[in-house]
Design a protein around this motif. Structure first.
Motif, short mmCIF file in Angstrom:
data_model
loop_
_atom_site.label_atom_id
_atom_site.label_comp_id
_atom_site.label_asym_id
_atom_site.label_seq_id
_atom_site.Cartn_x
_atom_site.Cartn_y
_atom_site.Cartn_z
N THR A 229 0.85 -1.18 0.00
CA THR A 229 0.00 0.00 0.00
C THR A 229 0.89 1.23 0.00
O THR A 229 1.73 1.39 0.90
N GLY A 246 -7.58 7.29 -13.12
CA GLY A 246 -8.52 6.20 -12.89
C GLY A 246 -7.92 4.81 -13.00
O GLY A 246 -8.35 3.88 -12.30
N GLU A 247 -6.91 4.62 -13.87
CA GLU A 247 -6.36 3.27 -14.09
C GLU A 247 -5.67 2.71 -12.85
O GLU A 247 -5.51 1.49 -12.72
N TRP A 248 -5.30 3.58 -11.91
CA TRP A 248 -4.62 3.10 -10.70
C TRP A 248 -5.59 2.77 -9.56
O TRP A 248 -5.18 2.27 -8.53
N ARG A 249 -6.85 3.07 -9.75
CA ARG A 249 -7.89 2.77 -8.75
C ARG A 249 -7.50 3.30 -7.36
O ARG A 249 -7.48 2.57 -6.37
N LEU A 250 -7.20 4.56 -7.30
CA LEU A 250 -6.77 5.20 -6.07
C LEU A 250 -7.95 5.50 -5.16
O LEU A 250 -9.09 5.62 -5.61
N GLU A 251 -7.66 5.63 -3.88
CA GLU A 251 -8.66 6.03 -2.91
C GLU A 251 -8.18 7.26 -2.17
O GLU A 251 -6.98 7.42 -1.90
N TYR A 261 -2.77 3.95 -2.82
CA TYR A 261 -2.66 3.05 -3.96
C TYR A 261 -2.26 1.67 -3.46
O TYR A 261 -1.19 1.49 -2.87
N GLU A 262 -3.10 0.67 -3.68
CA GLU A 262 -2.80 -0.71 -3.29
C GLU A 262 -2.46 -1.51 -4.54
O GLU A 262 -3.18 -1.44 -5.54
#
Length: 313
Positions: A229, A246-251, A261-262
């Motif tokens: 993480t 968006g492609e990294w699916r961040l929170e 980023y996980e």
């Protein structure tokens, strides 16, 4: 190197129809510390009980240093020491008498000097004349370990050895485990304290619903199945993650001050640098970053969850 313990396609089905073990195969090397992890009812104690000759298997075989555990029971069992979960011992006997008697059960000659060293190593010598009923739970656990080691076995099974003991005693036990390994004793343990397996074990096996779902060298397992993480402390807070990321699916976390980023460990070489470059292109700055590697416990929980979600074979 020839394994000191070999388990071949072992299975156990009780008269009730409950299948406690199914197709378990495993080789363990001399001097290895092997941690067997699994939830309650997974089959850990059944597996140990079969290897130690307490429970008969329904199918499969076990070889202890070349001795079949059924055809050559005495030779196989003499090489094994077992510390069970439950505290079974004569409450009215003294510590010294109990441990000495256990040595005699295996046909070993009397050796007062060895017994004294063993009791001293386990901080039991001062209690040698005390009756078992007078001891604390932790001291009784030490006596169980002394009994298991009294006949100088080459393989030691520890079934939840530190359950219910205090932190100091747990630390003493693991010091003893390290010293035993240095003398060539092979140690197989089950534990609910996954941090112990993470610290002590050479390899880890995960058992679920009677099946051995994974056996792996500990560090390789964490590297292969672990996740990392990455947390970025942003220079300016955000209300939402930009679509361009968006492609990294961040929170977003920390009230918009952190991007999380996980990712799989193997993806680190490409995923993180490309993310940082893209953030730079977008003018998104950060003050600090840190990464966290998933623990053995994280991996264990994920493996068991996935295995329990699968339909039975």
């Amino acid at each position: 190197m020839q394994p000191v313990l070999s388990i071949f396609d072992l299975g156990k089905t009780y008269k009730s129809g409950h299948k406690a073990l199914s197709g378990v195969s495993l080789d363990i090397a001399k001097g290895e510390i092997f941690a067997l992890l699994g939830p309650n009812g997974a089959g850990k104690t059944t597996l140990i009980s079969i290897v130690c000759g307490i429970v008969m298997p329904s199918e499969g075989a076990v070889s202890v240093a070349g001795h079949d555990h059924l055809r050559d029971y005495r030779a196989a069992r003499a090489m094994i020491g077992l510390v069970p979960q439950e505290l079974h011992t004569d409450a009215f006997e003294t510590v010294l008498a109990t441990v000495s008697f256990s040595r005699g059960l295996f046909g070993k000659p009397r050796d007062p000097d060895f017994i004294e060293r063993l009791l001293r190593d386990l901080s039991l010598w001062d209690k040698r004349d005390a009756k078992i009923m007078e001891l604390s739970g932790g001291m009784k656990r030490r006596v169980m370990i002394a009994k298991a080691l009294s006949h100088e076995p080459e393989i030691l099974f520890l079934d939840e050895p530190t359950a219910g003991v205090d932190v100091e005693l747990r630390r003493d036990m693991w010091t003893m485990v390290r010293s035993l390994r240095e003398r060539g004793v092979t140690i197989i343990l089950t534990t609910h304290y996954i941090e112990e397996a993470e610290e002590m074990a050479d390899r880890v096996g995960v058992i679920s619903k009677g099946r051995l779902i994974l056996v792996e060298e500990k560090h390789a397992l964490i590297k292969k199945l672990g996740r990392k993480t990455l947390t970025l402390n942003l220079a300016e807070p955000m209300e939402a993650v930009p679509a361009e990321l968006g492609e990294w699916r961040l929170e977003l976390a920390g009230e918009g001050h952190e991007l999380v980023y996980e990712f799989d460990s193997q993806a680190e070489a490409t995923g993180v640098p490309s993310l940082l470059r893209r953030m730079s292109d977008l003018g998104i700055g950060f003050k600090d970053l840190n990464t966290k590697q998933s623990s053995l416990e994280d991996i264990f929980v994920g493996l068991v969850h996935n295995s329990q979600a699968e339909p039975p074979a």
